[in-house]
Motif scaffolding. Structure first.
Motif, PDB file in Angstrom:
ATOM      1  N   ALA A  90       0.808  -1.118   0.060  1.00 46.36           N
ATOM      2  CA  ALA A  90      -0.048   0.009   0.018  1.00 46.36           C
ATOM      3  C   ALA A  90       0.771   1.159  -0.032  1.00 46.36           C
ATOM      4  CB  ALA A  90      -0.934   0.009   1.037  1.00 46.36           C
ATOM      5  N   LYS A  91       2.081   1.175   0.716  1.00 45.50           N
ATOM      6  CA  LYS A  91       2.956   2.261   0.694  1.00 45.50           C
ATOM      7  C   LYS A  91       3.509   2.546  -0.473  1.00 45.50           C
ATOM      8  CE  LYS A  91       7.095   2.120   2.435  1.00 45.50           C
ATOM      9  NZ  LYS A  91       8.085   1.894   3.201  1.00 45.50           N
ATOM     10  N   TYR A  92       4.063   1.431  -1.081  1.00 43.57           N
ATOM     11  CA  TYR A  92       4.475   1.644  -2.482  1.00 43.57           C
ATOM     12  C   TYR A  92       3.544   2.426  -3.522  1.00 43.57           C
ATOM     13  CZ  TYR A  92       8.027  -1.532  -0.809  1.00 43.57           C
ATOM     14  OH  TYR A  92       9.294  -2.082  -0.021  1.00 43.57           O
ATOM     15  N   MET A  93       2.181   1.709  -3.320  1.00 44.11           N
ATOM     16  CA  MET A  93       1.461   2.069  -4.363  1.00 44.11           C
ATOM     17  C   MET A  93       1.128   3.726  -4.358  1.00 44.11           C
ATOM     18  SD  MET A  93       1.327  -0.256  -6.574  1.00 44.11           S
ATOM     19  CE  MET A  93      -0.034   0.144  -7.666  1.00 44.11           C
ATOM     20  N   TYR A  94       1.207   4.360  -2.885  1.00 48.05           N
ATOM     21  CA  TYR A  94       0.850   5.448  -2.609  1.00 48.05           C
ATOM     22  C   TYR A  94       1.983   6.139  -3.105  1.00 48.05           C
ATOM     23  CZ  TYR A  94       0.279   9.655   0.331  1.00 48.05           C
ATOM     24  OH  TYR A  94       0.189  11.098   0.799  1.00 48.05           O
ATOM     25  N   GLU A  95       3.172   5.830  -2.749  1.00 53.42           N
ATOM     26  CA  GLU A  95       4.335   6.525  -3.257  1.00 53.42           C
ATOM     27  C   GLU A  95       4.285   6.784  -4.677  1.00 53.42           C
ATOM     28  OE1 GLU A  95       7.658   5.109  -1.604  1.00 53.42           O
ATOM     29  OE2 GLU A  95       7.024   5.616   0.640  1.00 53.42           O
ATOM     30  N   LEU A  96       4.050   5.784  -5.399  1.00 52.18           N
ATOM     31  CA  LEU A  96       4.039   5.823  -6.744  1.00 52.18           C
ATOM     32  C   LEU A  96       2.967   6.687  -7.303  1.00 52.18           C
ATOM     33  CD1 LEU A  96       5.153   4.380  -9.359  1.00 52.18           C
ATOM     34  CD2 LEU A  96       3.249   2.690  -9.144  1.00 52.18           C
ATOM     35  N   GLY A  97       2.123   6.808  -6.918  1.00 48.58           N
ATOM     36  CA  GLY A  97       0.759   7.855  -7.324  1.00 48.58           C
ATOM     37  C   GLY A  97       1.145   9.138  -6.801  1.00 48.58           C
ATOM     38  N   ARG A 120       9.485   5.237 -11.269  1.00 53.30           N
ATOM     39  CA  ARG A 120       9.298   4.793 -10.023  1.00 53.30           C
ATOM     40  C   ARG A 120       8.547   3.698  -9.577  1.00 53.30           C
ATOM     41  NH1 ARG A 120       9.687   8.111  -6.211  1.00 53.30           N
ATOM     42  NH2 ARG A 120       7.742   8.016  -5.219  1.00 53.30           N
ATOM     43  N   TYR A 121       7.663   3.119 -10.820  1.00 50.07           N
ATOM     44  CA  TYR A 121       7.144   1.814 -10.739  1.00 50.07           C
ATOM     45  C   TYR A 121       8.260   0.626 -10.823  1.00 50.07           C
ATOM     46  CZ  TYR A 121       4.356  -2.227 -12.021  1.00 50.07           C
ATOM     47  OH  TYR A 121       3.866  -3.607 -12.112  1.00 50.07           O
ATOM     48  N   ALA A 122       9.100   0.844 -11.487  1.00 45.16           N
ATOM     49  CA  ALA A 122      10.103  -0.096 -11.852  1.00 45.16           C
ATOM     50  C   ALA A 122      11.008  -0.110 -10.555  1.00 45.16           C
ATOM     51  CB  ALA A 122      11.113   0.385 -12.865  1.00 45.16           C
ATOM     52  N   GLU A 123      11.113   0.867  -9.702  1.00 47.98           N
ATOM     53  CA  GLU A 123      12.014   0.942  -8.488  1.00 47.98           C
ATOM     54  C   GLU A 123      11.348   0.170  -7.634  1.00 47.98           C
ATOM     55  OE1 GLU A 123      12.789   4.265  -5.210  1.00 47.98           O
ATOM     56  OE2 GLU A 123      12.990   4.680  -7.320  1.00 47.98           O
ATOM     57  N   LYS A 124       9.738   0.327  -7.575  1.00 48.99           N
ATOM     58  CA  LYS A 124       8.956   0.155  -6.285  1.00 48.99           C
ATOM     59  C   LYS A 124       8.767  -1.575  -6.734  1.00 48.99           C
ATOM     60  CE  LYS A 124       8.626   3.643  -4.005  1.00 48.99           C
ATOM     61  NZ  LYS A 124       9.346   3.691  -2.799  1.00 48.99           N
ATOM     62  N   ARG A 125       8.648  -2.060  -7.994  1.00 48.89           N
ATOM     63  CA  ARG A 125       8.323  -3.277  -8.406  1.00 48.89           C
ATOM     64  C   ARG A 125       9.627  -4.142  -7.971  1.00 48.89           C
ATOM     65  NH1 ARG A 125       5.087  -7.154  -8.134  1.00 48.89           N
ATOM     66  NH2 ARG A 125       6.005  -8.937  -9.220  1.00 48.89           N
ATOM     67  N   GLN A 126      10.787  -3.372  -8.151  1.00 50.99           N
ATOM     68  CA  GLN A 126      12.070  -4.121  -7.750  1.00 50.99           C
ATOM     69  C   GLN A 126      11.999  -4.490  -6.104  1.00 50.99           C
ATOM     70  OE1 GLN A 126      14.404  -5.558  -9.232  1.00 50.99           O
ATOM     71  NE2 GLN A 126      15.587  -6.283  -7.706  1.00 50.99           N
ATOM     72  N   GLU A 127      11.553  -3.332  -5.443  1.00 49.82           N
ATOM     73  CA  GLU A 127      11.723  -3.196  -4.129  1.00 49.82           C
ATOM     74  C   GLU A 127      10.547  -4.760  -3.683  1.00 49.82           C
ATOM     75  OE1 GLU A 127      10.723   0.307  -1.903  1.00 49.82           O
ATOM     76  OE2 GLU A 127      12.369   1.196  -3.210  1.00 49.82           O
TER      77      GLU A 127
END
Length: 170
Positions: A90-97, A120-127
């Motif tokens: 949820a945090k990743y998706m929030y930070e992405l948007g 940012r999506y690639a970075e969050k997906r990697q995390e």
């Protein structure tokens, strides 16, 4: 008469010799019988041990099969559900948007925004993949412990006795 006495003494000597040879043969035969009995006893013991080990192996194979079916049918979906419902995601998706909501930029910079989102999506997906990989590796390590599957079931809240029936997994 002397000849007859000599013959009797000679026959008596031969009889003694034959009796001694027969006794030696009887003792040798008895010894071989005992060796055969010992060998048969060892073979029976060995066969009994093999049967016991075989039964233990069959039980282990059955338990492992049930555990593997549970891991595939229940653990993977439960872990995925835990990940999908996690605060981290949820945090990743929030930070992405968030950059899109904060910038509210005009369409002229849409390509820049899109490139930023992709990065940012690639970075969050990697995390997220790192998190997912860590969870799967932890589940794998836990499943190798003697009571690992039971611990994993408890951790995932899936302690239903029906889950232990391999027929429930197809």
């Amino acid at each position: 008469m002397q000849t007859q006495r000599d013959a009797i003494v000679r026959f008596s000597g031969e009889k003694t010799k034959i009796t001694e040879e027969a006794e030696q043969e009887r003792v040798a035969h008895q010894k071989r019988d005992q060796e055969y009995i010992q060998c048969i006893t060892k073979l029976e013991k060995f066969a009994a041990e093999k049967v016991t080990r075989n039964k233990a192996s069959e039980i282990l194979v059955e338990e492992t099969t049930v555990d593997c079916k549970w891991l595939l049918a229940r653990a993977v979906p439960l872990i995925s559900q835990c990940i999908a419902g996690s605060e981290e995601l949820a945090k990743y998706m929030y930070e992405l948007g968030r950059p899109a909501a904060e910038k509210k930029e005009a369409l002229k910079s849409f390509d820049l925004y899109k490139a930023d989102c992709v990065a940012r999506y690639a970075e969050k997906r990697q995390e997220f993949e790192t998190l997912e990989f860590a969870i799967v590796k932890a589940a794998e390590k836990l499943s190798r412990k003697p009571d690992g599957i039971a611990l994993l079931k408890r951790a995932l809240g899936d302690e239903d006795p029906e889950c232990d029936n391999p027929d429930n997994y197809g």
